[in-house]
Design a protein around this motif. Sequence first.
Motif, PDB file in Angstrom:
ATOM      1  N   ALA A 142       1.457   2.054  11.999  1.00 13.92           N
ATOM      2  CA  ALA A 142       0.196   2.301  12.701  1.00 13.92           C
ATOM      3  C   ALA A 142      -0.195   3.755  12.481  1.00 13.92           C
ATOM      4  O   ALA A 142       0.616   4.559  12.050  1.00 13.92           O
ATOM      5  CB  ALA A 142       0.352   2.018  14.193  1.00 13.92           C
ATOM      6  N   ASP A 179       3.348   3.653   5.482  1.00 18.01           N
ATOM      7  CA  ASP A 179       2.933   2.761   6.556  1.00 18.01           C
ATOM      8  C   ASP A 179       1.904   1.726   6.096  1.00 18.01           C
ATOM      9  O   ASP A 179       1.686   0.732   6.778  1.00 18.01           O
ATOM     10  CB  ASP A 179       2.411   3.584   7.738  1.00 18.01           C
ATOM     11  CG  ASP A 179       3.541   4.335   8.423  1.00 18.01           C
ATOM     12  OD1 ASP A 179       4.435   3.662   8.957  1.00 18.01           O
ATOM     13  OD2 ASP A 179       3.568   5.575   8.363  1.00 18.01           O
ATOM     14  N   ARG A 232       0.552  -3.888  14.221  1.00 19.00           N
ATOM     15  CA  ARG A 232       0.667  -2.571  13.585  1.00 19.00           C
ATOM     16  C   ARG A 232      -0.685  -2.208  12.966  1.00 19.00           C
ATOM     17  O   ARG A 232      -0.922  -2.428  11.777  1.00 19.00           O
ATOM     18  CB  ARG A 232       1.783  -2.588  12.538  1.00 19.00           C
ATOM     19  CG  ARG A 232       3.183  -2.729  13.164  1.00 19.00           C
ATOM     20  CD  ARG A 232       4.279  -2.869  12.137  1.00 19.00           C
ATOM     21  NE  ARG A 232       3.992  -3.952  11.204  1.00 19.00           N
ATOM     22  CZ  ARG A 232       4.202  -5.242  11.462  1.00 19.00           C
ATOM     23  NH1 ARG A 232       4.717  -5.611  12.619  1.00 19.00           N
ATOM     24  NH2 ARG A 232       3.900  -6.155  10.572  1.00 19.00           N
TER      25      ARG A 232
END
Length: 876
Positions: A520, A356, A483
């Motif tokens: 996130a 991520d 995000r």
Amino acid sequence: MITIDGRPLEASAGTLLEACRAAGVEVPTLCHDDRVSRGGHCRACLVELDGRVVPACTTPVRPGAHVGTHTPRLEAYRRDLAELVLAESSPRGRARAVCEAAGADGSRYPKLPRDDRHDASDPYLRLDLDACIKCRLCVRACGEIQGQFVYAFRGRGADARLTVGPAGLRLDETDCVSCGACASVCPSDAVTDVDRQRALVLPPTRTVRTTCAYCGVGCQLEVHATDDTIVQIEGARSASVNHGHLCVKGRYAHGFARHRDRLTTPLVRRGGRLEPASWDEALGIVAEAFTRLRGRVAGLSSSRCTNEENYLLQKWMRAGLGTNHVDCCARVCHAPTAAGMRRVVGTGAATSSLADLERADVILVSGSNATEAHPIVGARIKQAVLAGARLVVIDPRRTELAALADVHLQLRPGTNVVLLDALLAVLIEEDLVDHAFLGARTRGLEALSAHVATYAPERTARLTGVPAEQVRRVARLWGKARRPLQVHGLGITEHYQGSESVMLLCDLSLLVGGVGRPGAGINPLRGQNNVQGAADMGCQPDLLTGYGALDDAAVRARFEAVWGRPVPTTPGWTLPRMYEAARRGELSALFILGEDVVQTDPSTQLDEALGALELLVVQEIFLSETAKRAHVVLPGASFLEKDGTFTNGERRVQRVRRVLSPPGEARPDWQILLELMARTGCPQPFAGPSEVMDEIGRLAPAFAGISFARLEGDGLQWPVPAPGHPGTPILHETSFPGGRAELACVAFAPSPVLGQDDAAFPLRLVTGRVLEHYNCGTMTRRTDNVLLVDHDALELHPDDAAALGVAEGERVRVVSPYGQADAVARVTGRVQPGTVFLTFHFPETRTNQLVSDVTDRLADCPEYKLTPVRIERLQE
Ligand SMILES: Nc1nc2c(c(=O)[nH]1)N[C@H]1C(S)=C(S)[C@@H](COP(=O)(O)OP(=O)(O)OC[C@H]3O[C@@H](n4cnc5c(=O)[nH]c(N)nc54)[C@H](O)[C@@H]3O)O[C@H]1N2
Ligand SMILES: Nc1nc2c(c(=O)[nH]1)N[C@H]1C(S)=C(S)[C@@H](COP(=O)(O)OP(=O)(O)OC[C@H]3O[C@@H](n4cnc5c(=O)[nH]c(N)nc54)[C@H](O)[C@@H]3O)O[C@H]1N2
Ligand code: SF4
Ligand code: SF4
Ligand SMILES: [Mo]
């Protein structure tokens, strides 16, 4: 559909080079490497495309194309190119092989003037620029993988020369972090390293994939070995964690494994001295005492050891000895993370994954010096920023990431709660929150809004030292992020209000709906290679394997069915409470697996506590400062010498595989633990670690689908609730364990450590780490990393240095209300005036003599990050 050398092939995307390689057709390359951007200038990969000569590495596949890879015209081109390369350099390795395969012998062109520069200023890297073929792979690797930009090319055409630093320096004069990425891509050995050189004279006979045993990133290693010797370690290129990259510890700091200081026999104290003993004698002493002293025993587990070993240690304490007095180094590290996150989101672990980092558009780094402590994560964050992500750093020091950040909130140490409340206040005041998410998935917004209203940044600036407009700017960046991803470290947890600060970090993500979706999340950068695993396995006094609650009868019944023994119900002591109990005479025998508490825990009560024990057992790979005080020392095996699993900070369970045999009579830790269990009346049926994992899966629902057979390759991220389940990269996608998340309200409570005499101790000491050494340093101090750093340095701002009359490199004394330590002053703008920073990697420094006994209010973690001190000069 295209044809390659007349053979039809399905291909519609990618480059001609990729298509050829997919078809198993070898096209030579010099300046190409999958790990970095395309070069396209060396011309070694020329192919014919419908009659035209083009570079395969940059030319896209076109449907219907006819590609020739070994036509007479190409063979002639390649030979000519190779002759030119050999005229201006003397490549070795892969580049030499490419030239020779092209039929070049280096005799056709006159030799050009050679570059005779060498560089051996780094302990590991070696530069020999006569071999440089100017492919620029090192330049790209350093910039695009590590983000360090050490190399440059100066001059044009035939005069172009590789330089180190812009003006031609030695590696040790640059920002080089000895990661070895440049050496790993160099095709000609112009940039190489001592281990690659060793591989030429000592060719490895086998390669074993395993997991790095330093930090919690969990990089995958390919260890090349012959007989019982490690030849070279490379990063596994297929690994999702590190994509082939490694830091200086993972790649090079393996010399400890065969160091002469390794423990090779059990030791038993006789007449005040530790002396070699037989296994039978040593185990007998331990078993007798732990049986006799039942009720007054405790165990401390090791986050350096495998899941299976951690599981066995707590099972021994609980099922074998009937006590919950078991803890691990998470206590002195991220226990506040686990406690804080459990209260707010319900699970005390990273909510998303390392992948991520590349998806996030705003990255918030709080109290984490990732480029030094989690270097592969640090490098990935730097690349994300270079690719356009915004970066915010909250840290009292100007770390490498802080210097790169869009905003650096340089707060005073110990004021996290105030600053985080101020950020929350702005998010709410300026309505930068995700109402839909908050309404559907959280509770407590109203109370939080009322609570933080008094923390407007204009009111908190004096306390934190952070100007209000910076706080507002960060809140807006965060509130508008699509995000928003955060990582945090010990600058958050190792404080009086550590758990509470973590709760506020959770609020920050929840307010903007930043949990449970790609890009996130809340990601504690767990410290030790297996601290996540030690906690998952139940090495804590209040939770069983898989976080089963002691007071839940159904959970206990599940354990009792598998263990065939009762589960003790009274929560045990945390590590600091074990010391208190020892001092009170309630704890008589302590078993420590791989943790050097004498060097790494605050010293306030240690001496007395250890002195009060009837039996201290230390199972170690070196005679650590703690082992030196033990009555019995048991020699364990390092991660290179045993099988098992580690769980990294993104909950990824990965395999550890044996490469070497343990030295002397040392044994894998799990074998020793099984032996002790058998000798204390709790025999176990396990033939090896994989069977232990099978039992873990029967007890911990998140591990139900994990078995060694399923952990090949990249392992699995828990929860893995069933055998066919693919693992869980992102937690809380649709709900939290308690249904909704509970937004937390936290009021600032100044640390009691500051109640001291401010005039006598005017500076604030923060302790922490540097890249080159690892915690107590038993391992890294026994590698050539000591040639990079051989002492603990005290970072001190130039203004403070001037006021005290302290010069760079001078030995100074640091004095706190609790003790003193001597260190070498490093005068640097990395710290702010009034703050000093000291590492704890060398035992002679005795950094932890300085630290107080204040602990986190909720999780008992020592406050390593805030101590009032003064500096005294040692010489006039
Ligand atoms: N090279 C290396 N890597 C390691 C380790 C090692 O010893 N050496 N140890 C491993 C372990 S066990 C762990 S837990 C991790 C730790 O990794 P980190 O948490 O990144 O390491 P630290 O250096 O202890 O502290 C991090 C930062 O917190 C900042 N800080 C101090 N006080 C405050 C404060 O009040 N507020 C904020 N916001 N920040 C503050 C410090 O300035 C420092 O930059 O590293 C792991 N990796
Ligand atoms: N001042 C100050 N002190 C700190 C900190 C700080 O920031 N400041 N940070 C704290 C933190 S976060 C942590 S996690 C602790 C870490 O403190 P420790 O856990 O004590 O330190 P480590 O060096 O990681 O390793 C512990 C021991 O494990 C041994 N070992 C390694 N592998 C194996 C194995 O396979 N088997 C066995 N049996 N032994 C093995 C090593 O030789 C070493 O002696 O330090 C804490 N102390
Ligand atoms: S070792 Fe790493 S930091 Fe140093 S020059 Fe090579 S790639 Fe750059
Ligand atoms: S980043 Fe951590 S896991 Fe990766 S090689 Fe370095 S020390 Fe090992
Ligand atoms: Mo840690």
